[in-house]
Design an enzyme around this catalytic site. Structure first.
Site, PDB file in Angstrom:
ATOM      1  N   GLY A  60      27.121  33.497  38.844  1.00  0.00           N
ATOM      2  CA  GLY A  60      27.872  32.756  39.945  1.00  0.00           C
ATOM      3  C   GLY A  60      27.960  31.958  39.530  1.00  0.00           C
ATOM      4  N   THR A  61      27.292  30.732  39.186  1.00  0.00           N
ATOM      5  CA  THR A  61      27.997  29.313  38.206  1.00  0.00           C
ATOM      6  C   THR A  61      28.518  29.539  37.358  1.00  0.00           C
ATOM      7  OG1 THR A  61      25.376  28.998  39.190  1.00  0.00           O
ATOM      8  CG2 THR A  61      26.154  27.565  37.474  1.00  0.00           C
TER       9      THR A  61
ATOM     10  N   CYS B 204      17.988  25.112  44.527  1.00  0.00           N
ATOM     11  CA  CYS B 204      18.511  24.490  43.061  1.00  0.00           C
ATOM     12  C   CYS B 204      18.534  22.735  43.425  1.00  0.00           C
ATOM     13  CB  CYS B 204      19.840  24.598  43.031  1.00  0.00           C
ATOM     14  SG  CYS B 204      20.954  26.311  43.238  1.00  0.00           S
TER      15      CYS B 204
ATOM     16  N   THR C 258      30.342  39.097  23.719  1.00  0.00           N
ATOM     17  CA  THR C 258      29.202  40.396  23.624  1.00  0.00           C
ATOM     18  C   THR C 258      28.920  40.433  24.730  1.00  0.00           C
ATOM     19  OG1 THR C 258      29.237  40.365  21.567  1.00  0.00           O
ATOM     20  CG2 THR C 258      28.015  41.628  22.569  1.00  0.00           C
TER      21      THR C 258
ATOM     22  N   GLN D 147      26.263  34.460  48.264  1.00  0.00           N
ATOM     23  CA  GLN D 147      25.856  35.089  49.401  1.00  0.00           C
ATOM     24  C   GLN D 147      25.921  35.967  50.189  1.00  0.00           C
ATOM     25  OE1 GLN D 147      22.889  34.487  50.098  1.00  0.00           O
ATOM     26  NE2 GLN D 147      22.453  32.885  48.947  1.00  0.00           N
TER      27      GLN D 147
ATOM     28  N   SER E  68      27.193  37.524  42.258  1.00  0.00           N
ATOM     29  CA  SER E  68      26.230  37.214  41.232  1.00  0.00           C
ATOM     30  C   SER E  68      25.498  38.563  41.538  1.00  0.00           C
ATOM     31  CB  SER E  68      25.659  35.868  41.285  1.00  0.00           C
ATOM     32  OG  SER E  68      24.357  35.928  40.953  1.00  0.00           O
ATOM     33  N   ALA E  69      25.131  39.093  40.102  1.00  0.00           N
ATOM     34  CA  ALA E  69      24.173  40.350  40.707  1.00  0.00           C
ATOM     35  C   ALA E  69      23.318  40.399  41.230  1.00  0.00           C
ATOM     36  CB  ALA E  69      24.094  41.125  39.240  1.00  0.00           C
ATOM     37  N   HIS E  70      21.975  38.890  40.432  1.00  0.00           N
ATOM     38  CA  HIS E  70      20.886  38.930  40.816  1.00  0.00           C
ATOM     39  C   HIS E  70      20.273  38.088  42.382  1.00  0.00           C
ATOM     40  CE1 HIS E  70      19.550  34.110  41.600  1.00  0.00           C
ATOM     41  NE2 HIS E  70      20.665  34.551  40.486  1.00  0.00           N
TER      42      HIS E  70
ATOM     43  N   ASN F 291      24.894  29.256  51.359  1.00  0.00           N
ATOM     44  CA  ASN F 291      23.376  29.816  51.301  1.00  0.00           C
ATOM     45  C   ASN F 291      22.219  29.124  51.783  1.00  0.00           C
ATOM     46  OD1 ASN F 291      25.381  27.715  49.412  1.00  0.00           O
ATOM     47  ND2 ASN F 291      22.798  27.582  48.050  1.00  0.00           N
TER      48      ASN F 291
END
Ligand SMILES: *Cc1c(COP(=O)(O)O)cnc(C)c1O
Length: 389
Positions: free
Chosen positions: A72-73, A326, A238, A180, A200-202, A152
């Site tokens: 995401g960052t 963060c 890659t 979020q 973002s996946a996580h 968030n």
């Protein structure tokens, strides 16, 4: 309680075991580089294109409008810097809000050092950006509006579709950080009227270290990572094949389970907040009462430090945050809570619980049992605390 009670899903989520299973073959069997010509590479390429199609369908985009990134960052940084650098001829003015994630906030401040002008739109006491304030901030040299979808920290969901309409009318590129909200509430790019969207996946039960960027066809944006020609020359390196496959699987699961999960999360959040209110005095809910990401409860507890509560809850194996992960370690109060108009000493007493799909009512009840005595003990050590009659 056996094991920890994890209530910090806005920081990260556990990877769903079905996601891990989907990823597994792409480490050791289908390990080919997707940019090669032989079958082993082509199999990997096929898997990432399937993930791209699934993600595109999920947010109502075309597959060629989806770009894979590392997080995401990265997506946020690419949106801000890539749009800014590609459009300097038009102008150097960026509009954003006061409550953005650090990934957007710091990228904008960096662009300010590079000679761009940044306007930060304030929010109201519940964390909402006024679309009219965005309209008034737009100038002929405005090249980008970046307003997050779901916050968030406090969970407030912003009026993105309304801001999107203004951006469309005034022909300004519109970016939203949807990290979020993707996988938690419906996110459709046509309905939100955004040109760029970061995820973002996580944050939705996928693996860490992989994200995506939606970029509307025809949007002028510079590449952020230069190198080989991957991702149509816009984002080299890659491909993280297992990560991308995992993110595709996480999207598939969210598509099927998001709605029922959201209902459950709202129920758990309600149970937690009401339960705390009944047991502890001096509690304030931060964020909007209804327009919020399901499962977010952010409170300020009068006369207690957020950090102390986190450590005490941790001793009882309950994982929560104050503000955002963060900023942990810094003594600065959260910029989001300050933007709501809270005095610094009130903001210091903030606590964020974010529920996830695996949490149970029994876990919430455990927290409701452990939390009040913690507050009581911490308050008893605070000479400034006076019990309200
Ligand atoms: C977590 C988060 C990010 C950063 O995503 P990473 O993949 O962890 O880099 C950006 N914006 C918001 C709103 C977030 O919650």
């Amino acid at each position: 309680m056996a094991g920890e009670v994890y209530l910090d899903h806005a920081a990260t989520t556990p990877t769903d075991p079905r996601v891990v299973e989907a990823m597994r073959p792409y480490f050791t069997e289908v390990y080919g580089n997707p940019s090669t010509m032989y079958a082993l590479g082509a199999m990997a390429d096929k898997a990432i294109e399937e993930a791209r199609e699934r993600i595109a369908a999920f947010i109502g985009a075309k597959p060629e409008e989806i770009y894979f990134t590392s997080s995401g960052t990265e997506s946020d940084n690419w949106a801000i810097k890539g749009i800014a650098y590609a459009n300097v001829k038009k102008g150097r003015h960026i509009i954003t809000s006061r409550i953005e994630h650090h990934a957007v906030l710091e990228a904008c401040l960096f662009m300010r050092e590079q000679g761009f002008e940044v306007t930060q739109i304030p929010v109201d006491g519940e964390g909402l950006v006024d679309p009219d304030a965005v309209r008034k901030a737009i100038r002929p040299d405005t090249i980008l509006i970046s307003i997050m979808h779901g916050n968030n920290e406090i969970g407030t969901v912003e009026p993105i579709a309304q801001i999107g309409r203004i951006a469309e009318e005034t022909d300004v590129v519109f970016h939203t950080d949807a990290v979020q909200t993707v996988g938690k509430i419906p996110v459709k790019v046509e309905q939100l009227k955004v040109d760029i969207l970061s995820a973002s996946a996580h944050k939705f039960y996928g693996p860490k270290g992989v994200g995506f960027q939606y970029i509307r066809k025809g949007t002028r944006i510079s590449p952020f990572i230069h190198g080989g020609g991957q991702e149509r020359g816009k984002r080299a390196s890659t491909h993280n094949v297992p990560g991308i496959v995992g993110m595709g699987k996480a999207v598939e699961l969210a598509d099927a389970e998001m709605e029922s999960a959201a209902a459950k999360l709202r129920g758990l959040a309600d149970r937690l907040y009401k339960g705390i209110r009944e047991r502890v005095e001096g509690i304030r809910l931060n964020g909007h009462p209804t327009l919020r990401v399901p499962g977010n409860v952010n409170i300020c507890v009068d006369s207690v430090e957020g950090e102390s509560m986190i450590l005490c809850l941790d001793m009882n194996r309950v994982c929560v945050s104050s503000g955002s992960a963060c900023t942990t370690g810094s003594l600065e109060p959260s910029h989001v809570l300050l933007a709501l108009g809270l005095p610094a000493e009130v903001a210091h007493g903030s606590l964020r619980f974010t529920m996830g799909k695996h949490n149970t009512e029994a876990e919430i009840d455990y927290v409701l049992q452990e939390f009040p005595p913690i507050v009581q003990r911490l308050r008893s050590m605070n000479p400034l605390y006076k019990k309200k009659a």
